[in-house]
Design a protein around this motif. Sequence first.
Motif, PDB file in Angstrom:
ATOM      1  N   GLN A   1      28.615  38.665  50.297  1.00  0.00           N
ATOM      2  CA  GLN A   1      28.250  40.620  50.632  1.00  0.00           C
ATOM      3  C   GLN A   1      29.749  40.909  49.682  1.00  0.00           C
ATOM      4  OE1 GLN A   1      27.775  41.609  54.408  1.00  0.00           O
ATOM      5  NE2 GLN A   1      28.293  43.233  54.017  1.00  0.00           N
ATOM      6  N   HIS A   2      30.945  40.236  49.758  1.00  0.00           N
ATOM      7  CA  HIS A   2      31.853  40.983  50.303  1.00  0.00           C
ATOM      8  C   HIS A   2      32.549  40.517  48.599  1.00  0.00           C
ATOM      9  CE1 HIS A   2      32.044  42.982  54.447  1.00  0.00           C
ATOM     10  NE2 HIS A   2      31.660  42.100  54.446  1.00  0.00           N
ATOM     11  N   ASN A   3      31.874  39.909  47.900  1.00  0.00           N
ATOM     12  CA  ASN A   3      32.520  39.290  47.321  1.00  0.00           C
ATOM     13  C   ASN A   3      33.580  38.479  47.149  1.00  0.00           C
ATOM     14  OD1 ASN A   3      32.693  38.875  44.428  1.00  0.00           O
ATOM     15  ND2 ASN A   3      33.318  40.633  42.859  1.00  0.00           N
ATOM     16  N   LEU A   4      33.693  37.981  47.753  1.00  0.00           N
ATOM     17  CA  LEU A   4      35.413  37.391  48.791  1.00  0.00           C
ATOM     18  C   LEU A   4      35.208  35.468  48.744  1.00  0.00           C
ATOM     19  CD1 LEU A   4      36.817  39.634  51.861  1.00  0.00           C
ATOM     20  CD2 LEU A   4      37.241  39.160  48.999  1.00  0.00           C
ATOM     21  N   THR A   5      36.185  34.677  48.228  1.00  0.00           N
ATOM     22  CA  THR A   5      35.810  33.798  48.493  1.00  0.00           C
ATOM     23  C   THR A   5      35.020  33.334  49.827  1.00  0.00           C
ATOM     24  OG1 THR A   5      37.838  32.662  49.094  1.00  0.00           O
ATOM     25  CG2 THR A   5      37.477  32.864  46.813  1.00  0.00           C
ATOM     26  N   ARG A   6      34.601  32.107  49.935  1.00  0.00           N
ATOM     27  CA  ARG A   6      33.833  31.204  51.073  1.00  0.00           C
ATOM     28  C   ARG A   6      35.284  30.621  52.406  1.00  0.00           C
ATOM     29  NH1 ARG A   6      30.494  26.572  50.614  1.00  0.00           N
ATOM     30  NH2 ARG A   6      31.661  25.979  49.497  1.00  0.00           N
ATOM     31  N   ALA A   7      36.563  30.632  50.953  1.00  0.00           N
ATOM     32  CA  ALA A   7      37.456  29.914  52.470  1.00  0.00           C
ATOM     33  C   ALA A   7      37.989  31.351  53.327  1.00  0.00           C
ATOM     34  CB  ALA A   7      38.270  29.329  50.849  1.00  0.00           C
ATOM     35  N   ILE A   8      37.670  32.398  52.601  1.00  0.00           N
ATOM     36  CA  ILE A   8      38.685  33.801  53.017  1.00  0.00           C
ATOM     37  C   ILE A   8      37.754  33.882  54.277  1.00  0.00           C
ATOM     38  CG2 ILE A   8      38.920  36.087  52.707  1.00  0.00           C
ATOM     39  CD1 ILE A   8      39.633  36.031  49.346  1.00  0.00           C
ATOM     40  N   ILE A   9      36.684  33.995  54.227  1.00  0.00           N
ATOM     41  CA  ILE A   9      35.531  34.764  55.523  1.00  0.00           C
ATOM     42  C   ILE A   9      35.722  33.093  56.194  1.00  0.00           C
ATOM     43  CG2 ILE A   9      33.156  35.075  55.840  1.00  0.00           C
ATOM     44  CD1 ILE A   9      34.748  36.442  53.921  1.00  0.00           C
ATOM     45  N   ALA A  10      36.145  32.028  55.691  1.00  0.00           N
ATOM     46  CA  ALA A  10      36.250  30.609  56.393  1.00  0.00           C
ATOM     47  C   ALA A  10      36.890  31.060  56.850  1.00  0.00           C
ATOM     48  CB  ALA A  10      36.048  29.502  56.075  1.00  0.00           C
TER      49      ALA A  10
ATOM     50  N   ASP B   1      51.024  36.763  39.269  1.00  0.00           N
ATOM     51  CA  ASP B   1      49.791  38.213  40.259  1.00  0.00           C
ATOM     52  C   ASP B   1      49.081  37.915  41.528  1.00  0.00           C
ATOM     53  OD1 ASP B   1      49.167  39.838  38.079  1.00  0.00           O
ATOM     54  OD2 ASP B   1      50.996  40.807  39.237  1.00  0.00           O
ATOM     55  N   PHE B   2      48.795  36.250  41.863  1.00  0.00           N
ATOM     56  CA  PHE B   2      47.524  35.308  42.648  1.00  0.00           C
ATOM     57  C   PHE B   2      46.591  35.244  42.146  1.00  0.00           C
ATOM     58  CE2 PHE B   2      50.905  34.353  44.557  1.00  0.00           C
ATOM     59  CZ  PHE B   2      51.669  34.885  45.861  1.00  0.00           C
ATOM     60  N   ILE B   3      45.477  34.855  42.973  1.00  0.00           N
ATOM     61  CA  ILE B   3      44.108  34.929  42.772  1.00  0.00           C
ATOM     62  C   ILE B   3      43.631  36.446  42.889  1.00  0.00           C
ATOM     63  CG2 ILE B   3      42.322  34.558  43.474  1.00  0.00           C
ATOM     64  CD1 ILE B   3      42.899  31.794  43.816  1.00  0.00           C
ATOM     65  N   PRO B   4      42.954  37.081  42.275  1.00  0.00           N
ATOM     66  CA  PRO B   4      42.418  38.393  42.520  1.00  0.00           C
ATOM     67  C   PRO B   4      41.513  37.913  43.157  1.00  0.00           C
ATOM     68  CG  PRO B   4      42.562  38.401  39.905  1.00  0.00           C
ATOM     69  CD  PRO B   4      42.739  36.854  40.920  1.00  0.00           C
ATOM     70  N   LEU B   5      41.537  38.439  44.549  1.00  0.00           N
ATOM     71  CA  LEU B   5      39.897  37.703  45.626  1.00  0.00           C
ATOM     72  C   LEU B   5      39.234  37.671  44.796  1.00  0.00           C
ATOM     73  CD1 LEU B   5      42.231  39.308  48.518  1.00  0.00           C
ATOM     74  CD2 LEU B   5      42.103  37.398  47.762  1.00  0.00           C
ATOM     75  N   THR B   6      38.790  38.588  44.105  1.00  0.00           N
ATOM     76  CA  THR B   6      36.869  38.536  43.916  1.00  0.00           C
ATOM     77  C   THR B   6      36.663  37.530  41.889  1.00  0.00           C
ATOM     78  OG1 THR B   6      37.258  40.085  41.839  1.00  0.00           O
ATOM     79  CG2 THR B   6      36.878  41.087  44.007  1.00  0.00           C
ATOM     80  N   VAL B   7      37.903  36.506  42.262  1.00  0.00           N
ATOM     81  CA  VAL B   7      37.629  35.224  41.003  1.00  0.00           C
ATOM     82  C   VAL B   7      36.939  34.353  41.204  1.00  0.00           C
ATOM     83  CG1 VAL B   7      39.063  34.017  39.516  1.00  0.00           C
ATOM     84  CG2 VAL B   7      40.046  36.636  39.683  1.00  0.00           C
ATOM     85  N   GLN B   8      36.192  34.130  40.711  1.00  0.00           N
ATOM     86  CA  GLN B   8      34.907  33.103  40.806  1.00  0.00           C
ATOM     87  C   GLN B   8      35.891  31.615  40.871  1.00  0.00           C
ATOM     88  OE1 GLN B   8      32.061  33.699  42.249  1.00  0.00           O
ATOM     89  NE2 GLN B   8      32.510  35.425  42.257  1.00  0.00           N
ATOM     90  N   PRO B   9      35.429  31.093  42.160  1.00  0.00           N
ATOM     91  CA  PRO B   9      36.134  29.450  41.592  1.00  0.00           C
ATOM     92  C   PRO B   9      35.776  28.134  40.460  1.00  0.00           C
ATOM     93  CG  PRO B   9      34.807  29.960  43.659  1.00  0.00           C
ATOM     94  CD  PRO B   9      34.499  30.894  43.686  1.00  0.00           C
ATOM     95  N   GLN B  10      34.340  29.314  39.918  1.00  0.00           N
ATOM     96  CA  GLN B  10      34.197  28.153  37.970  1.00  0.00           C
ATOM     97  C   GLN B  10      35.245  29.147  36.998  1.00  0.00           C
ATOM     98  OE1 GLN B  10      32.060  29.975  40.494  1.00  0.00           O
ATOM     99  NE2 GLN B  10      30.541  29.022  40.308  1.00  0.00           N
ATOM    100  N   GLU B  11      36.177  30.269  37.261  1.00  0.00           N
ATOM    101  CA  GLU B  11      36.494  30.636  36.587  1.00  0.00           C
ATOM    102  C   GLU B  11      38.066  30.008  37.046  1.00  0.00           C
ATOM    103  OE1 GLU B  11      36.966  35.344  36.269  1.00  0.00           O
ATOM    104  OE2 GLU B  11      34.888  35.468  36.954  1.00  0.00           O
ATOM    105  N   ILE B  12      38.420  29.687  37.981  1.00  0.00           N
ATOM    106  CA  ILE B  12      39.637  29.344  38.404  1.00  0.00           C
ATOM    107  C   ILE B  12      39.601  27.781  37.936  1.00  0.00           C
ATOM    108  CG2 ILE B  12      40.810  29.017  39.619  1.00  0.00           C
ATOM    109  CD1 ILE B  12      39.566  30.763  42.164  1.00  0.00           C
ATOM    110  N   GLU B  13      38.329  27.221  38.032  1.00  0.00           N
ATOM    111  CA  GLU B  13      38.025  25.912  37.832  1.00  0.00           C
ATOM    112  C   GLU B  13      38.556  25.373  36.139  1.00  0.00           C
ATOM    113  OE1 GLU B  13      35.463  23.256  39.069  1.00  0.00           O
ATOM    114  OE2 GLU B  13      34.919  22.983  37.381  1.00  0.00           O
ATOM    115  N   ALA B  14      37.880  26.477  35.754  1.00  0.00           N
ATOM    116  CA  ALA B  14      37.940  26.306  33.545  1.00  0.00           C
ATOM    117  C   ALA B  14      39.693  27.442  33.363  1.00  0.00           C
ATOM    118  CB  ALA B  14      36.940  27.921  33.470  1.00  0.00           C
TER     119      ALA B  14
END
Lengths: 218, 218
Positions: free
Chosen positions: A116-125, B6-19
Motif C-alpha cells: 500500500q505504501h510502496n515501502l519494503t516489508r522490512a520497514i513495515i515489520a 544516498d542510501f536506498i530510496p525506500l521505494t526501490v524494489q528488492p529485485q532492483e537492489i539485487e540486480a
Amino acid sequence: MDFKTDFIPLTVQPQEIEAYSFNIITEELGPHPFTEEQYPVVQRVIHASADFDLGLSMVFHRDAVRAGIEAIRAGKNVYADVQMIQSGISKPRIEKFGGDVRVYISDADVAAEAKQHNLTRAIIATRKAVAEQPDGIFVIGNAPTALLELIRLIKIGEARPSLVIGMPVGFVSAAESKDELAKLIDGDVPFITNIGRKGGSPVSVAAMNAISLMAERG
Amino acid sequence: MDFKTDFIPLTVQPQEIEAYSFNIITEELGPHPFTEEQYPVVQRVIHASADFDLGLSMVFHRDAVRAGIEAIRAGKNVYADVQMIQSGISKPRIEKFGGDVRVYISDADVAAEAKQHNLTRAIIATRKAVAEQPDGIFVIGNAPTALLELIRLIKIGEARPSLVIGMPVGFVSAAESKDELAKLIDGDVPFITNIGRKGGSPVSVAAMNAISLMAERG
C-alpha cells in the motif's frame, strides 16, 4: 587429540568442539582491541564466520553487552528482521526469562501495508515491532532498510531499544546502514555493529547467542 | 540513482537492489574461472557473504548445476543439516515441482538414537535422510560430521545424492570435510563445495536458491 589431521572422532561432544575452536580463535587472533566483556561476542562471531577480519571490524557501544544481558533477564522480546535469524537464536535462553523471539517480515498485514505504501516489508515489520515493544532487542542481519528505519525511529524518539545488533550483509546500503548506526556511539542506545559489507544472519545470531549465554551464566 | 551515497530510496524494489548488487559483484570480481552455468551460483554466494575470496574458493563437480536443476524438476527432496538452512531456502520453487525441504536434526528419534550410539545428532539425521531418499539433494552448511557421514554413505553405496551442497563453516573439521568432498571430483556424485574454513548457512542457501531459480526459469 589432533582434530586437524584426524577429523572429528565421532564421539566428541559439540561442547568440546566449540571449546577447541574457541582456543584456536584466541590463539590465531592474538592481541585485539576488545574488552573482557566484548570479547566473547567477537569470538562467537568469528566462530560463526571463520572470518577474523569480520570480527575485528566490530564496533560496540559502551553499554552494549551489559544492557543486552539486562534486557534478556528483564524478559524483553527479541525482534529479528528475517526468519533465518529467528531459527538460529537459542530460544530457550530468551524464553526462560519471559522473552520471545519474533519476526514479522512474512506477516500478511506487513506485506499488505508495504504494498500500500510502496515501502519494503522490512520497514513495515520494523515499525510493527517498535510499536509492540519500543525497548525490545532488535537483531538485524539482512535488511539495511530495517536498520535504517530503526535508526530513524530512534532519532525521532519512537524507538528506544534495549540493544540493537545491526550487522546486515551486502553490496547496497548494508555498509552505509551500519555506518549510520555507528554514528550513535555517543548516544544512549546500546548497539553492536561492524564496519563494511560483511555481516549476515549467522554472525548476528552468534552475537545474540553470546549475550544470552552471559545472561544465563551470570 | 546513487545508492552508495544516498542510501536506498525506500521505494526501490528488492529485485532492483539485487540486480544492482549483482552488477557490482561482476564488475569487482573481474575475470574468474567459472563456467557460464556455475557463475550464477558463485555470484549469489558472494551476494550472501560479501566475500569474494569465499566465492573464488568454490569447487564444482562438472555435473553439479545441471544435475541440481534436473533433481529439483524431478521433485527430489532437499535435506538440510540445520533449521537455519531450511528457513532460508526458497521453498515454493522446490515445492512446485513436488519436492519438500526437510531437516531432521531436532527430531526426537534422532536425538534418542544419537545419545544411544554416542554419535552426533547430525550423523543420525544424515542417516535418516539418506534412508528416506538416497538420491535426494543434500545441503550441509554447518555440521562437518553430517558431511563426513554423507561421504561415507556415498562411498559404501548407500547414498547416491542428486546433488550435495557441502559448505560447512568452522575451525574444527569443516575444511577437512570439504577437502574429502572435493576428492570425489572424478566420481559421479555431483557436488558444490569450497576450500577452507569459511562457508555456512547463508552461502549454502544462496547456492541452493541460485539453482532452484535456474530450475524455475528453464
